[in-house]
Design a protein around this motif. Sequence first.
Motif, mmCIF file in Angstrom:
data_model
loop_
_atom_site.group_PDB
_atom_site.id
_atom_site.type_symbol
_atom_site.label_atom_id
_atom_site.label_comp_id
_atom_site.label_asym_id
_atom_site.label_seq_id
_atom_site.Cartn_x
_atom_site.Cartn_y
_atom_site.Cartn_z
ATOM 1 N N THR A 68 -9.268 3.143 -4.756
ATOM 2 C CA THR A 68 -8.796 2.046 -5.602
ATOM 3 C C THR A 68 -7.756 1.199 -4.878
ATOM 4 O O THR A 68 -7.724 -0.030 -5.028
ATOM 5 C CB THR A 68 -8.207 2.614 -6.906
ATOM 6 O OG1 THR A 68 -9.214 3.388 -7.579
ATOM 7 C CG2 THR A 68 -7.749 1.498 -7.826
ATOM 8 N N SER A 69 -6.908 1.836 -4.058
ATOM 9 C CA SER A 69 -5.916 1.088 -3.284
ATOM 10 C C SER A 69 -6.598 0.158 -2.281
ATOM 11 O O SER A 69 -6.182 -0.994 -2.102
ATOM 12 C CB SER A 69 -4.978 2.050 -2.548
ATOM 13 O OG SER A 69 -4.195 2.784 -3.459
ATOM 14 N N ILE A 70 -7.641 0.656 -1.616
ATOM 15 C CA ILE A 70 -8.350 -0.191 -0.653
ATOM 16 C C ILE A 70 -9.096 -1.308 -1.372
ATOM 17 O O ILE A 70 -9.131 -2.455 -0.898
ATOM 18 C CB ILE A 70 -9.304 0.652 0.209
ATOM 19 C CG1 ILE A 70 -8.522 1.734 0.971
ATOM 20 C CG2 ILE A 70 -10.070 -0.223 1.190
ATOM 21 C CD1 ILE A 70 -9.383 2.703 1.742
ATOM 22 N N GLU A 71 -9.667 -0.994 -2.543
ATOM 23 C CA GLU A 71 -10.317 -2.045 -3.325
ATOM 24 C C GLU A 71 -9.308 -3.123 -3.711
ATOM 25 O O GLU A 71 -9.606 -4.323 -3.680
ATOM 26 C CB GLU A 71 -10.961 -1.460 -4.580
ATOM 27 C CG GLU A 71 -11.738 -2.494 -5.384
ATOM 28 C CD GLU A 71 -11.737 -2.214 -6.871
ATOM 29 O OE1 GLU A 71 -12.760 -2.490 -7.511
ATOM 30 O OE2 GLU A 71 -10.698 -1.746 -7.388
ATOM 31 N N GLY A 72 -8.082 -2.694 -4.070
ATOM 32 C CA GLY A 72 -7.043 -3.666 -4.402
ATOM 33 C C GLY A 72 -6.702 -4.562 -3.220
ATOM 34 O O GLY A 72 -6.499 -5.775 -3.369
ATOM 35 N N ARG A 73 -6.628 -3.959 -2.033
ATOM 36 C CA ARG A 73 -6.376 -4.746 -0.818
ATOM 37 C C ARG A 73 -7.504 -5.764 -0.605
ATOM 38 O O ARG A 73 -7.257 -6.931 -0.279
ATOM 39 C CB ARG A 73 -6.276 -3.794 0.369
ATOM 40 C CG ARG A 73 -6.300 -4.429 1.755
ATOM 41 C CD ARG A 73 -5.059 -5.219 2.065
ATOM 42 N NE ARG A 73 -4.895 -5.414 3.515
ATOM 43 C CZ ARG A 73 -4.211 -6.410 4.056
ATOM 44 N NH1 ARG A 73 -3.601 -7.316 3.298
ATOM 45 N NH2 ARG A 73 -4.091 -6.503 5.375
ATOM 46 N N TYR A 74 -8.735 -5.318 -0.811
ATOM 47 C CA TYR A 74 -9.885 -6.203 -0.632
ATOM 48 C C TYR A 74 -9.827 -7.384 -1.605
ATOM 49 O O TYR A 74 -10.044 -8.543 -1.222
ATOM 50 C CB TYR A 74 -11.169 -5.399 -0.844
ATOM 51 C CG TYR A 74 -12.440 -6.206 -0.810
ATOM 52 C CD1 TYR A 74 -12.805 -6.936 0.322
ATOM 53 C CD2 TYR A 74 -13.293 -6.238 -1.917
ATOM 54 C CE1 TYR A 74 -13.984 -7.674 0.354
ATOM 55 C CE2 TYR A 74 -14.466 -6.965 -1.896
ATOM 56 C CZ TYR A 74 -14.803 -7.689 -0.757
ATOM 57 O OH TYR A 74 -15.966 -8.417 -0.734
ATOM 58 N N ARG A 75 -9.498 -7.124 -2.858
ATOM 59 C CA ARG A 75 -9.433 -8.208 -3.848
ATOM 60 C C ARG A 75 -8.286 -9.160 -3.543
ATOM 61 O O ARG A 75 -8.419 -10.383 -3.719
ATOM 62 C CB ARG A 75 -9.290 -7.613 -5.252
ATOM 63 C CG ARG A 75 -10.555 -6.905 -5.747
ATOM 64 C CD ARG A 75 -10.394 -6.483 -7.200
ATOM 65 N NE ARG A 75 -11.517 -5.719 -7.703
ATOM 66 C CZ ARG A 75 -12.637 -6.235 -8.185
ATOM 67 N NH1 ARG A 75 -12.806 -7.551 -8.201
ATOM 68 N NH2 ARG A 75 -13.596 -5.452 -8.649
ATOM 69 N N ARG A 76 -7.143 -8.621 -3.101
ATOM 70 C CA ARG A 76 -6.021 -9.502 -2.754
ATOM 71 C C ARG A 76 -6.363 -10.420 -1.586
ATOM 72 O O ARG A 76 -5.836 -11.530 -1.476
ATOM 73 C CB ARG A 76 -4.782 -8.669 -2.423
ATOM 74 C CG ARG A 76 -4.139 -7.996 -3.616
ATOM 75 C CD ARG A 76 -2.762 -7.430 -3.291
ATOM 76 N NE ARG A 76 -2.790 -6.409 -2.265
ATOM 77 C CZ ARG A 76 -3.040 -5.115 -2.486
ATOM 78 N NH1 ARG A 76 -3.307 -4.696 -3.718
ATOM 79 N NH2 ARG A 76 -3.020 -4.233 -1.493
ATOM 80 N N LEU A 77 -7.251 -9.948 -0.721
ATOM 81 C CA LEU A 77 -7.690 -10.766 0.408
ATOM 82 C C LEU A 77 -8.753 -11.792 0.001
ATOM 83 O O LEU A 77 -9.194 -12.591 0.835
ATOM 84 C CB LEU A 77 -8.247 -9.867 1.515
ATOM 85 C CG LEU A 77 -7.209 -9.047 2.301
ATOM 86 C CD1 LEU A 77 -7.887 -7.933 3.102
ATOM 87 C CD2 LEU A 77 -6.404 -9.956 3.234
ATOM 88 N N GLY A 78 -9.188 -11.743 -1.262
ATOM 89 C CA GLY A 78 -10.133 -12.743 -1.757
ATOM 90 C C GLY A 78 -11.559 -12.264 -1.903
ATOM 91 O O GLY A 78 -12.450 -13.056 -2.247
ATOM 92 N N GLY A 79 -11.812 -10.975 -1.660
ATOM 93 C CA GLY A 79 -13.166 -10.442 -1.791
ATOM 94 C C GLY A 79 -13.534 -10.151 -3.233
ATOM 95 O O GLY A 79 -12.674 -10.015 -4.105
ATOM 96 N N THR A 80 -14.834 -10.043 -3.512
ATOM 97 C CA THR A 80 -15.307 -9.738 -4.865
ATOM 98 C C THR A 80 -16.236 -8.522 -4.823
ATOM 99 O O THR A 80 -16.969 -8.318 -3.849
ATOM 100 C CB THR A 80 -16.055 -10.933 -5.489
ATOM 101 O OG1 THR A 80 -17.175 -11.272 -4.651
ATOM 102 C CG2 THR A 80 -15.140 -12.134 -5.626
#
Length: 574
Positions: free
Chosen positions: A238-250
């Motif tokens: 979940t932490s890595i997913e959060g990093r991905y979303r903050r970077l603009g990924g979906t």
Amino acid sequence: MPSPEHTRKTMIIIGAGLGGLSTGCYAQMNGYQSQIFEMHEIPGGCCTAWDRGNYTLDCCISWLLGNGPGNEMHQIWLELGALQGKEMRHFDVFNIVRGRDGRAVYFYSDPDRLEAHLLELSPGDARLIRDFCHGLRRFRKAINVYPFLKPVGLMTTWQKLRMFASFAPYFNTVRKSISVLMSDYSAKFRDPLLREAFNFILYERHPNFPVLPFYFQLASHANQSAGVPEGGSLGLATSIEGRYRRLGGTVTYNAKVEEILVENDTAVGVRLSDGREERADIVVSAADGHTTMTKFLKGRYLNEEYRQLYTETITKPGMVFPGYFTLFLGLRRPFPEGDPCTTYLLEDEDAKDLLGIRHASINVQFRSRHYPELSPEETSVVYATYFCDIEPWREIAEGPAQQARVRRGEELHTLPVRRGREYHQAKRRVRDAITRFLEKRYPGLTEAIAVRDMSTPLTQVRYTGNYDGTVLGWQPFVDSGETLEELVKKYGPGLPGLRNFYQSGVWATTGGLIRAGAAGRHVMQFVCRDDGREFTASVDESAPPPTHVVIPVGPGAAPTAAPKTEITVTGSVR
């Protein structure tokens, strides 16, 4: 390679396991707009957990390579935002192996403590004990120069020379440890328990492993870089997913890919199970490798080398990691005598009902020692596992491996399927056999059970689609893993003859979670090379660096009030 008149900008990634999430993070860092399609409802793939009542059952991380500083593995986790703001927990014993006669070997990762303990157990094995611990001391230094940030296939000649030079002081130790199987090394011990126990340092028996991976894990653990992260496996994902979303990924969940769309020998998108087609300039599969090659791509673009790997080699015994049978027990009260991690060597009578078991042993973890935040106070969670072949379970199971159903207008792909009476009876026999075994060692455990849950390799297939329920894909040190590594060096992480397609995750490498995380970084380095871009990566600074505690285990320790040594990391590595 992209055509010169077209600049690649968009990317589809199949699978939100750690390989897919890592690929997405590095894609966003390098200016690509990516979207991940995941058939499950949550991120993580095999790196997962689930709730049963008030208990969260964590099903993956028993140790996380690189969760402490001083090595390139740690930098990758910090770039992915996996560890920031969390407490990293390190036990001073990596594993305990208990023999059938009740004797125990405590595999302290610190070579001095390990040597003293082993010499006390078997003075007659002094020469071999000192030899092993000397190698472990050397590996503690070698770990810090082990390369993870860049694939060898993209290194310049100068970078390769620098890498080899950094390894030069440890060349003999590495050479000796990779050329001798642990089964052969351990056979030299005079003491029968040591002779057997050394094969189970890594919890289960790995008959094809040389001594090297045992050194690698113990040395990382001794360097406080193979502990467990606060929040556990799903928390990490979940932490890595959060990093991905903050970077603009979906990320799109409950979206199962059925086919990779190919036009003019170029991957152009994917077709989902509901018939939708999504298109992008690049397609990366971080899903199961066999499914990718034989289903998503329908066996096309497998040259003779890849065809043999995915249709012949993969079917031979020992070419992929086995799956697990897993039993969770949520207990209403604490069991302070329960150690974080113990491998029990079993008598035949204890193992006879454990369907599919590969070796007469089970690994038992009092998981609440690792992750106290995942269960109520004054309770315990037991996590008992064994390496398990899938075929005996397939033979008694009814119905499909996976079955999509529509709920509230949404198609779901990982819901339970009907396996049949015989399958569930076999699961209960295994559950009861393990519970009886544990009751003998922890009186009162049975009456304290509040929650039970079990999974087989078929459960793994249902949730992830992984070939034969494997959790790690290709085995290293055998034909499959070695062939895969040579093919990646030769062709990169794609397929010859197919443009704009790449493979990521554990099927593009060999090893565990850090390999999956590194695979995303490596794939994007190949993508950037192909597009003439300079690869870039940065540490996530949205939360403070992780903190670290060391928790003692074993004789002389006080598990209910373990003293903790604080080690605070104030910055990132390199």
